[in-house]
Design a protein around this motif. Structure first.
Motif, PDB file in Angstrom:
ATOM      1  N   TYR A  68      48.170  50.413  62.645  1.00 54.39           N
ATOM      2  CA  TYR A  68      48.257  51.246  61.430  1.00 54.39           C
ATOM      3  C   TYR A  68      49.175  52.451  61.663  1.00 54.39           C
ATOM      4  N   ARG A  69      48.997  53.115  62.804  1.00 51.08           N
ATOM      5  CA  ARG A  69      49.833  54.280  63.105  1.00 51.08           C
ATOM      6  C   ARG A  69      51.303  53.878  63.278  1.00 51.08           C
ATOM      7  N   GLN A  70      51.525  52.720  63.889  1.00 49.37           N
ATOM      8  CA  GLN A  70      52.890  52.230  64.061  1.00 49.37           C
ATOM      9  C   GLN A  70      53.545  51.958  62.709  1.00 49.37           C
ATOM     10  N   LYS A  71      52.825  51.295  61.818  1.00 53.41           N
ATOM     11  CA  LYS A  71      53.361  51.021  60.481  1.00 53.41           C
ATOM     12  C   LYS A  71      53.631  52.328  59.725  1.00 53.41           C
ATOM     13  N   LYS A  72      52.733  53.279  59.884  1.00 53.56           N
ATOM     14  CA  LYS A  72      52.916  54.572  59.224  1.00 53.56           C
ATOM     15  C   LYS A  72      54.150  55.285  59.755  1.00 53.56           C
ATOM     16  N   ALA A  73      54.352  55.259  61.095  1.00 54.73           N
ATOM     17  CA  ALA A  73      55.532  55.884  61.693  1.00 54.73           C
ATOM     18  C   ALA A  73      56.814  55.175  61.281  1.00 54.73           C
ATOM     19  N   ASP A  74      56.735  53.864  61.048  1.00 56.32           N
ATOM     20  CA  ASP A  74      57.914  53.093  60.631  1.00 56.32           C
ATOM     21  C   ASP A  74      58.227  53.257  59.147  1.00 56.32           C
ATOM     22  N   GLY A  75      57.404  53.996  58.429  1.00 56.10           N
ATOM     23  CA  GLY A  75      57.677  54.260  57.025  1.00 56.10           C
ATOM     24  C   GLY A  75      57.229  53.181  56.065  1.00 56.10           C
ATOM     25  N   VAL A  76      56.347  52.280  56.528  1.00 61.16           N
ATOM     26  CA  VAL A  76      55.899  51.176  55.668  1.00 61.16           C
ATOM     27  C   VAL A  76      55.196  51.707  54.427  1.00 61.16           C
ATOM     28  N   TYR A  77      54.316  52.662  54.593  1.00 60.62           N
ATOM     29  CA  TYR A  77      53.524  53.148  53.467  1.00 60.62           C
ATOM     30  C   TYR A  77      54.327  54.124  52.606  1.00 60.62           C
ATOM     31  N   ASN A  78      55.284  54.809  53.198  1.00 62.57           N
ATOM     32  CA  ASN A  78      56.186  55.651  52.401  1.00 62.57           C
ATOM     33  C   ASN A  78      57.029  54.805  51.450  1.00 62.57           C
ATOM     34  N   ARG A  79      57.504  53.654  51.934  1.00 62.93           N
ATOM     35  CA  ARG A  79      58.284  52.761  51.069  1.00 62.93           C
ATOM     36  C   ARG A  79      57.405  52.183  49.962  1.00 62.93           C
ATOM     37  N   LEU A  80      56.133  51.960  50.313  1.00 60.78           N
ATOM     38  CA  LEU A  80      55.192  51.461  49.314  1.00 60.78           C
ATOM     39  C   LEU A  80      55.095  52.441  48.146  1.00 60.78           C
ATOM     40  N   LEU A  81      55.038  53.738  48.468  1.00 60.23           N
ATOM     41  CA  LEU A  81      54.961  54.767  47.442  1.00 60.23           C
ATOM     42  C   LEU A  81      56.299  54.976  46.740  1.00 60.23           C
ATOM     43  N   GLN A  82      57.360  55.017  47.524  1.00 58.29           N
ATOM     44  CA  GLN A  82      58.682  55.334  46.977  1.00 58.29           C
ATOM     45  C   GLN A  82      59.156  54.297  45.958  1.00 58.29           C
ATOM     46  N   TYR A  83      58.912  53.033  46.276  1.00 56.58           N
ATOM     47  CA  TYR A  83      59.420  51.967  45.418  1.00 56.58           C
ATOM     48  C   TYR A  83      58.311  51.289  44.591  1.00 56.58           C
ATOM     49  N   ASP A 100      42.043  43.555  70.329  1.00 55.96           N
ATOM     50  CA  ASP A 100      43.306  42.952  70.776  1.00 55.96           C
ATOM     51  C   ASP A 100      44.096  42.367  69.595  1.00 55.96           C
ATOM     52  N   TYR A 101      44.077  43.082  68.481  1.00 58.16           N
ATOM     53  CA  TYR A 101      44.739  42.553  67.293  1.00 58.16           C
ATOM     54  C   TYR A 101      46.254  42.668  67.443  1.00 58.16           C
ATOM     55  N   PHE A 102      46.941  41.592  67.053  1.00 58.75           N
ATOM     56  CA  PHE A 102      48.395  41.561  67.233  1.00 58.75           C
ATOM     57  C   PHE A 102      49.039  40.716  66.135  1.00 58.75           C
ATOM     58  N   GLU A 103      50.099  41.239  65.553  1.00 55.17           N
ATOM     59  CA  GLU A 103      50.882  40.477  64.585  1.00 55.17           C
ATOM     60  C   GLU A 103      51.927  39.678  65.354  1.00 55.17           C
ATOM     61  N   ASN A 104      51.696  38.390  65.474  1.00 51.08           N
ATOM     62  CA  ASN A 104      52.572  37.553  66.292  1.00 51.08           C
ATOM     63  C   ASN A 104      53.912  37.266  65.643  1.00 51.08           C
ATOM     64  N   SER A 105      53.878  36.947  64.349  1.00 49.22           N
ATOM     65  CA  SER A 105      55.133  36.592  63.676  1.00 49.22           C
ATOM     66  C   SER A 105      55.031  36.869  62.180  1.00 49.22           C
ATOM     67  N   GLY A 108      37.950  46.899  62.834  1.00 50.11           N
ATOM     68  CA  GLY A 108      38.680  46.656  64.074  1.00 50.11           C
ATOM     69  C   GLY A 108      38.617  47.852  64.997  1.00 50.11           C
ATOM     70  N   ASN A 109      39.014  47.651  66.244  1.00 51.30           N
ATOM     71  CA  ASN A 109      38.973  48.750  67.216  1.00 51.30           C
ATOM     72  C   ASN A 109      40.317  49.473  67.272  1.00 51.30           C
ATOM     73  N   GLY A 110      40.618  50.068  68.402  1.00 48.09           N
ATOM     74  CA  GLY A 110      41.841  50.852  68.545  1.00 48.09           C
ATOM     75  C   GLY A 110      43.110  50.051  68.362  1.00 48.09           C
ATOM     76  N   SER A 111      43.073  48.747  68.613  1.00 49.47           N
ATOM     77  CA  SER A 111      44.280  47.935  68.436  1.00 49.47           C
ATOM     78  C   SER A 111      44.701  47.902  66.969  1.00 49.47           C
ATOM     79  N   VAL A 112      43.735  47.891  66.066  1.00 51.54           N
ATOM     80  CA  VAL A 112      44.045  47.947  64.630  1.00 51.54           C
ATOM     81  C   VAL A 112      44.536  49.335  64.253  1.00 51.54           C
ATOM     82  N   ALA A 113      43.887  50.369  64.787  1.00 48.38           N
ATOM     83  CA  ALA A 113      44.317  51.737  64.500  1.00 48.38           C
ATOM     84  C   ALA A 113      45.740  51.984  65.020  1.00 48.38           C
ATOM     85  N   ASP A 114      46.060  51.430  66.192  1.00 46.20           N
ATOM     86  CA  ASP A 114      47.413  51.590  66.744  1.00 46.20           C
ATOM     87  C   ASP A 114      48.449  50.924  65.847  1.00 46.20           C
TER      88      ASP A 114
END
Length: 204
Positions: A111-126, A191-196, A103-109
C-alpha cells in the motif's frame, strides 16, 4: 424367645445397604455427568462459528473450523482483493483501510509503495474507477501452513477508455483472533506479493 437386638441389627444392615446403594448411584451419576460435560465441552471448543453459502460468518453457530477452513479462506481472499482493488476516488480510503485489517505488514508495505508511486493520486486526479470483475483463488497446504494464488480480473474506467487487466498475486495465511467486523474469518494474509500484471487485449 425374640430379643429387640436382632431387629436392630436387621435395621442397621438395611440402612447400611441403602446408604451404600445411594453412594454408588451418586458416583455413577457423577461419572456420567462428567463424561457428558467433557464431551460437550470438547465439541464446543472445536466449533464456534457457522458459514453462509456466500462465505460470510454467522457468530455463535456450532461448526468445526477446520472443516470450513477452505470456505473461510476463499471468502477472506475475495474480501481482501475486493477491498484492495475495487476502488475509485470516493471509496479508496475506506476500502484500503478495511483491506489492511486482512493482511500483515506485507500488505501495508505494498500500500505504501503504491501510494509513493502516485497510484492513488492518479485515481483522484483523473477520477478513475477500478472495478473488480472476478476473483479466482487456489489454496494449497504445505508444511503446516497454507499458500494461495489468486487471479484477479479488474477494469479501469478512464471515461471514454476502459482497459481490462489480469493480476496474479500470491501469499500465505496465518490464524489470528476473529475481529468482527474487521476480520471476521480470523485469518491474516502474509508474504503478499503481486507477481504479474498484464493488460487483456480483446480479441478482434
Amino acid at each position: 424367645m425374640k430379643t429387640p437386638y436382632k431387629d436392630i441389627y436387621t435395621v442397621l444392615k438395611l440402612n447400611r445397604f441403602i446408604v451404600l446403594a445411594i453412594v454408588i448411584s451418586a458416583q455413577i451419576f457423577s461419572a456420567f455427568a462428567l463424561w457428558v460435560t467433557f464431551t460437550t465441552n470438547k465439541k464446543a471448543l472445536n466449533s464456534a462459528f457457522a458459514i453462509n453459502t456466500d462465505g460470510s460468518i454467522i457468530p455463535l453457530k456450532l461448526v468445526t473450523q477446520k472443516e470450513n477452513f477452505q470456505v473461510e479462506a476463499l471468502a477472506h481472499l475475495d474480501l481482501f482483493h475486493t477491498y484492495f482493488y475495487n476502488i475509485d476516488a470516493t471509496n479508496y480510503k475506506k476500502n484500503l483501510e478495511k483491506a489492511l485489517w486482512l493482511g500483515n505488514g506485507s500488505v501495508a508495505d505494498l500500500y505504501r509503495q503504491k501510494k509513493a508511486d502516485g497510484v492513488y493520486n492518479r485515481l483522484l486526479q483523473y477520477s478513475l474507477v477500478q472495478k473488480v470483475i472476478s476473483i479466482e483463488s487456489d489454496i494449497e497446504e504445505m508444511d503446516d501452513h497454507y499458500r494461495f494464488r489468486t487471479k484477479t480480473i479488474f477494469k479501469i474506467n478512464r471515461g471514454s477508455i476502459v482497459d481490462t487487466y489480469e493480476l496474479i498475486s500470491t501469499g500465505k495465511f496465518i490464524t489470528v483472533d476473529r475481529h468482527f467486523p474487521n476480520n471476521p474469518h480470523g485469518l491474516l494474509i502474509t508474504d503478499y506479493f503481486e507477481n504479474s500484471l498484464r493488460k487483456i487485449v480483446p480479441e478482434s
